[in-house]
Design an enzyme around this catalytic site. Sequence first.
Site, PDB file in Angstrom:
ATOM      1  CG  ASN A  20      -7.977  -6.729  -6.896  1.00 30.54           C
ATOM      2  OD1 ASN A  20      -7.112  -7.123  -7.677  1.00 30.54           O
ATOM      3  ND2 ASN A  20      -8.743  -5.672  -7.151  1.00 30.54           N
ATOM      4  CG  MET A  93     -13.166   1.952  -1.456  1.00 30.91           C
ATOM      5  SD  MET A  93     -11.940   2.054  -2.791  1.00 30.91           S
ATOM      6  CE  MET A  93     -12.470   3.585  -3.572  1.00 30.91           C
ATOM      7  CB  ILE A  95      -6.469   7.685   3.252  1.00 34.33           C
ATOM      8  CG1 ILE A  95      -6.952   7.806   1.795  1.00 34.33           C
ATOM      9  CG2 ILE A  95      -5.001   8.088   3.368  1.00 34.33           C
ATOM     10  CD1 ILE A  95      -6.988   9.224   1.274  1.00 34.33           C
ATOM     11  CG  LEU A  96      -4.534   2.325   6.052  1.00 30.50           C
ATOM     12  CD1 LEU A  96      -3.672   1.124   5.671  1.00 30.50           C
ATOM     13  CD2 LEU A  96      -5.436   1.986   7.238  1.00 30.50           C
ATOM     14  CG  ASN A 110      -3.472   0.419  -2.724  1.00 34.12           C
ATOM     15  OD1 ASN A 110      -4.485  -0.277  -2.541  1.00 34.12           O
ATOM     16  ND2 ASN A 110      -3.534   1.610  -3.296  1.00 34.12           N
ATOM     17  CG  HIS A 112      -3.927   3.518  -8.002  1.00 31.15           C
ATOM     18  ND1 HIS A 112      -4.841   4.132  -7.178  1.00 31.15           N
ATOM     19  CD2 HIS A 112      -3.795   4.322  -9.089  1.00 31.15           C
ATOM     20  CE1 HIS A 112      -5.232   5.266  -7.737  1.00 31.15           C
ATOM     21  NE2 HIS A 112      -4.612   5.403  -8.896  1.00 31.15           N
ATOM     22  CG  ASP A 148      -3.018   6.206  -4.801  1.00 34.43           C
ATOM     23  OD1 ASP A 148      -3.091   5.182  -4.107  1.00 34.43           O
ATOM     24  OD2 ASP A 148      -4.023   6.833  -5.179  1.00 34.43           O
ATOM     25  CD  GLU A 177      -7.612  -3.219 -10.247  1.00 38.45           C
ATOM     26  OE1 GLU A 177      -7.957  -3.585  -9.120  1.00 38.45           O
ATOM     27  OE2 GLU A 177      -8.189  -2.288 -10.842  1.00 38.45           O
TER      28      GLU A 177
HETATM   29  C1  GRF Z   1     -10.260  -2.073  -7.840  1.00 37.38           C
HETATM   30  O1  GRF Z   1     -10.399  -1.556  -9.128  1.00 37.38           O
HETATM   31  C2  GRF Z   1      -9.177  -1.331  -7.103  1.00 37.38           C
HETATM   32  O2  GRF Z   1      -8.089  -0.996  -7.891  1.00 37.38           O
HETATM   33  C3  GRF Z   1      -9.916  -0.104  -6.680  1.00 37.38           C
HETATM   34  O3  GRF Z   1     -11.181  -0.583  -6.272  1.00 37.38           O
HETATM   35  C4  GRF Z   1     -11.492  -1.760  -7.005  1.00 37.38           C
HETATM   36  C5  GRF Z   1     -11.782  -2.837  -6.016  1.00 37.38           C
HETATM   37  O4  GRF Z   1     -12.297  -3.998  -6.570  1.00 37.38           O
HETATM   38  N1  GRF Z   1      -9.195   0.632  -5.693  1.00 37.38           N
HETATM   39  P1  GRF Z   1     -12.492  -5.325  -5.716  1.00 37.38           P
HETATM   40  O5  GRF Z   1     -13.178  -4.940  -4.400  1.00 37.38           O
HETATM   41  O6  GRF Z   1     -11.153  -5.941  -5.481  1.00 37.38           O
HETATM   42  O7  GRF Z   1     -13.393  -6.187  -6.548  1.00 37.38           O
END
Ligand code: GRF
Length: 192
Positions: A20, A93, A95-96, A110, A112, A148, A177
């Site tokens: 991402n 990964m 949680i803030l 974020n 999700h 979320d 995403e």
């Molecule tokens: C994504 O599927 C995101 O939605 C989830 O973890 C994955 C992260 O992928 N929370 P990347 O690190 O952006 O490749």
Amino acid sequence: MEKYPGKKKIAVFISGRGSNLKSLIKYSNKKNSLITISLVITNNPNAKGLEYAEKSKIKNYVVKFKSKSFFESQSLRLLKKNGIDILCLAGFMKILSGNFIKKFSQPILNVHPSLLPKYRGLDTHERAIKNKENFSGATIHKVTQKLDSGKIIFQKKVKILKSDNINSLKKKVLKIEHEIYPKAIAKFITNL
Ligand code: GRF
């Protein structure tokens, strides 16, 4: 002088692969993009995504998660120092805390991998398939103290086929995403 006058300064928090982040960097490099990515922070020294930041010469830091308060105070200092306007979580990964969200005082977004409000938390694909959902998808939302659950900015559906398994669905959703995160940021900034 500002390097990119008028563009919003974005920081991205990652924990791993960073696909991402890669899609956000690609968007930021477009002539008409509304953002510049000024900072990448990870809690994971082995995060592959750091390579994308390095390659694009984006300032990047590993801030170890010795404790939540250690990570948050160090990150907050970097966010403030770099004048960040929006923080984007991308596969981050951890949680803030509410305290961090309050102290940062700028928007946090974020991505999700589900059609929120369905399937908050982890193992979204597994649960969607188990429940025989016809659709899944991805959501970009604002981060609030409740996991979320912040305002939804952008969402896109994908059909779950009978032939899909967790991996094939994960792949399809990830593609979405990458497509919607830049769009959601642009929409969010335009509506600020
Ligand atoms: C994504 O599927 C995101 O939605 C989830 O973890 C994955 C992260 O992928 N929370 P990347 O690190 O952006 O490749």
